[in-house]
Design an enzyme around this catalytic site. Structure first.
Site, short mmCIF file in Angstrom:
data_model
loop_
_atom_site.label_atom_id
_atom_site.label_comp_id
_atom_site.label_asym_id
_atom_site.label_seq_id
_atom_site.Cartn_x
_atom_site.Cartn_y
_atom_site.Cartn_z
N TYR A 53 45.23 30.50 32.18
CA TYR A 53 45.89 31.81 32.07
C TYR A 53 46.24 32.09 30.61
O TYR A 53 46.75 31.22 29.90
CB TYR A 53 47.15 31.87 32.92
CG TYR A 53 46.90 31.92 34.42
CD1 TYR A 53 45.62 32.05 34.94
CD2 TYR A 53 47.95 31.84 35.32
CE1 TYR A 53 45.40 32.09 36.30
CE2 TYR A 53 47.75 31.89 36.69
CZ TYR A 53 46.47 32.01 37.18
OH TYR A 53 46.26 32.05 38.53
N PRO A 216 47.86 39.49 47.39
CA PRO A 216 48.26 40.06 48.69
C PRO A 216 48.33 41.59 48.68
O PRO A 216 48.37 42.21 49.75
CB PRO A 216 49.63 39.44 48.93
CG PRO A 216 50.16 39.15 47.57
CD PRO A 216 48.96 38.74 46.77
N LEU A 217 48.35 42.19 47.49
CA LEU A 217 48.32 43.66 47.39
C LEU A 217 46.94 44.16 46.97
O LEU A 217 46.77 45.33 46.65
CB LEU A 217 49.37 44.15 46.39
CG LEU A 217 50.82 43.80 46.71
CD1 LEU A 217 51.76 44.41 45.67
CD2 LEU A 217 51.19 44.27 48.11
N GLY A 223 49.68 48.88 47.07
CA GLY A 223 51.01 49.14 46.52
C GLY A 223 51.50 50.56 46.69
O GLY A 223 52.61 50.89 46.26
#
Length: 325
Positions: A53, A216-217, A223
């Site tokens: 990341y 998960p969105l 959203g």
């Protein structure tokens, strides 16, 4: 905050996992510190990151930010169940041919040492394989992980993006070595991504593996913002929104009836599956983090779950039970 055991481990984690992918590229260090402080204050003890990341040219940036946050003291490190990952190319010429993606024992050792240094800690609670590497035998993998488990530099081993058959194989081979095996699988799962219900989630539940749901969105599609400002999304994302608009509008209507935001309902839906320990949230701002806390308090009833299936799956129901005769 609500907590659950992570798979078959004895480690309790918050039912909301703080994802840190945005720390660095999209969220500056000061705001990242504010989010992490707020998370600890709210009882969110489960932090997820990865050695890659930070993005191209800045691999490890996110781990460095977390490490500097830990270095402030105040019990920050002690209050966090820390998860990071190994597999990707860290763009380090010193890694030589082992710099490419993979999970050799050599690479696991080198990259674990580097993550510990960036994170300014001497141990990681959950060390996850970011992807499966079928070029490496499970004998090599479990021998490597058992060494680090014995040294105390890692507490548990997890996986990410594994197929159902890979989870089963991992547990079978771990048992042969007298090891606990995987305690977690991080997998893409959302109202718009139901494929894991066919094999991954049943396999995880049967073999004592806690699922951590990423995206998960669905990249923000769930959203509630179906009419973004011009230029805020790629052409492909805009096309996806248009294709899904009828479903998303029905979803928004249901959320208004419930008096909840679309993001809260979408996250709560992932938690309703018995195999899921926690969804990962990836807030860019403190405000986004604070809005996500509601999800652990919301329990969706059977009628709401049925209506969500009707919106996103149609009359056929959820897989794989829908195909039973």
């Amino acid at each position: 905050m609500k907590y659950a055991y992570l798979g078959k481990s004895g480690m309790k984690v918050s039912r909301l996992c703080l994802g840190t992918m945005n720390f660095g590229p999209s969220t500056d260090e000061k705001e990242a510190f504010r989010i992490m402080d707020a998370a600890v204050d709210a009882g969110v003890n489960f932090f997820d990151t990865a050695n890659v990341y930070g993005g191209p040219g800045r691999r490890g940036w996110t781990e460095e930010i977390i490490g500097r946050w830990f270095a402030q003291g105040g019990g920050r490190r002690e209050k966090v169940v820390l998860a990071t990952k190994v597999y990707g190319d860290m763009e380090n010429p010193e890694d030589g041919p082992n710099g490419a993606r993979g999970l050799s024992a050599y690479k696991i050792r080198r990259h674990l040492e580097a993550s510990l240094k960036r994170l300014q800690t001497d141990h990681i609670e959950l060390y996850q394989m970011h992807h499966v590497d079928r070029n490496v035998s499970w004998d090599e993998l479990w021998n490597a992980f058992s060494t680090h488990l014995a040294q105390g530099t890692i507490g548990y081993v997890g996986a990410s993006n594994f197929a159902g058959r890979d989870l089963v194989k991992a547990q079978y081979e771990a048992q042969k070595h007298g090891l606990l095996g995987l305690v977690s699988e991080q997998h893409k799962y959302s109202l718009l991504c139901r494929l894991p219900e066919l094999e991954v989630l049943p396999a995880a539940e049967e073999h004592g593996i806690g699922v951590i749901a990423w995206s998960p969105l669905d990249g923000g599609v769930l959203g509630g913002n179906t009419q973004p400002k011009e230029g805020s999304r790629t052409a492909g994302q805009r096309q996806k929104l248009e294709r899904l608009r009828p479903q998303l509008e029905r979803f928004s209507e249901l959320c208004r009836e419930l008096g909840e935001s679309e993001a809260t309902v979408a996250l709560a839906w992932t938690l309703a599956h018995p195999a899921v320990t926690a969804p990962i949230i990836g807030p860019r701002t403190l405000e986004q983090f604070e809005q996500s806390l509601r999800v652990v308090e919301l329990e969706l009833d059977e009628e709401t779950l049925k209506r969500l299936d009707e919106i996103f799956l149609g009359p056929g129901g959820s897989a794989p039970e829908a195909y039973a005769w």
